[in-house]
Design a protein around this motif. Sequence first.
Motif, PDB file in Angstrom:
ATOM      1  N   ALA A  81      53.536  40.903  48.263  1.00 45.69           N
ATOM      2  CA  ALA A  81      53.568  41.954  47.243  1.00 45.69           C
ATOM      3  C   ALA A  81      52.338  42.844  47.343  1.00 45.69           C
ATOM      4  O   ALA A  81      52.426  44.061  47.195  1.00 45.69           O
ATOM      5  CB  ALA A  81      53.660  41.326  45.854  1.00 45.69           C
ATOM      6  N   ARG A  82      51.189  42.249  47.597  1.00 42.46           N
ATOM      7  CA  ARG A  82      49.959  43.035  47.727  1.00 42.46           C
ATOM      8  C   ARG A  82      49.984  43.903  48.976  1.00 42.46           C
ATOM      9  O   ARG A  82      49.420  44.989  48.994  1.00 42.46           O
ATOM     10  CB  ARG A  82      48.742  42.130  47.744  1.00 42.46           C
ATOM     11  N   ALA A  83      50.615  43.447  50.022  1.00 40.41           N
ATOM     12  CA  ALA A  83      50.691  44.235  51.251  1.00 40.41           C
ATOM     13  C   ALA A  83      51.566  45.467  51.053  1.00 40.41           C
ATOM     14  O   ALA A  83      51.346  46.491  51.713  1.00 40.41           O
ATOM     15  CB  ALA A  83      51.237  43.377  52.386  1.00 40.41           C
ATOM     16  N   ARG A  96      46.634  49.291  44.202  1.00 42.06           N
ATOM     17  CA  ARG A  96      45.619  48.295  44.537  1.00 42.06           C
ATOM     18  C   ARG A  96      44.340  48.550  43.759  1.00 42.06           C
ATOM     19  O   ARG A  96      43.742  47.637  43.202  1.00 42.06           O
ATOM     20  CB  ARG A  96      45.339  48.308  46.038  1.00 42.06           C
ATOM     21  N   ARG A  97      43.915  49.806  43.687  1.00 41.61           N
ATOM     22  CA  ARG A  97      42.688  50.135  42.961  1.00 41.61           C
ATOM     23  C   ARG A  97      42.845  49.863  41.468  1.00 41.61           C
ATOM     24  O   ARG A  97      41.914  49.384  40.824  1.00 41.61           O
ATOM     25  CB  ARG A  97      42.300  51.588  43.216  1.00 41.61           C
ATOM     26  N   ALA A  98      44.013  50.171  40.918  1.00 38.60           N
ATOM     27  CA  ALA A  98      44.247  49.879  39.503  1.00 38.60           C
ATOM     28  C   ALA A  98      44.187  48.374  39.244  1.00 38.60           C
ATOM     29  O   ALA A  98      43.600  47.929  38.250  1.00 38.60           O
ATOM     30  CB  ALA A  98      45.601  50.440  39.072  1.00 38.60           C
ATOM     31  N   ARG A  99      44.779  47.581  40.131  1.00 38.58           N
ATOM     32  CA  ARG A  99      44.731  46.119  39.979  1.00 38.58           C
ATOM     33  C   ARG A  99      43.305  45.616  40.078  1.00 38.58           C
ATOM     34  O   ARG A  99      42.887  44.762  39.292  1.00 38.58           O
ATOM     35  CB  ARG A  99      45.599  45.451  41.055  1.00 38.58           C
TER      36      ARG A  99
END
Length: 63
Positions: free
Chosen positions: A44-46, A53-56
């Motif tokens: 999921a991260r990929a 990604r930056r928000a997470r």
Amino acid sequence: MFGLEVSAIGIFLMLLTSVASFLLGRWFSRNWRAKRRAKDVAKARANETRQQRRARERRQGVR
């Protein structure tokens, strides 16, 4: 049962092996599920965008 008798020791050994089998099955299943969950999170991260990604990462930094 076809003229065979089951002794108390036999019943105890069957009970002991069934408990051991159950516990081993749970242990292997727990490890398998943890590996599967880690693989799904990595997948999921990929697939997330740079903005996601930056928000997470910002959300994790606040905690």
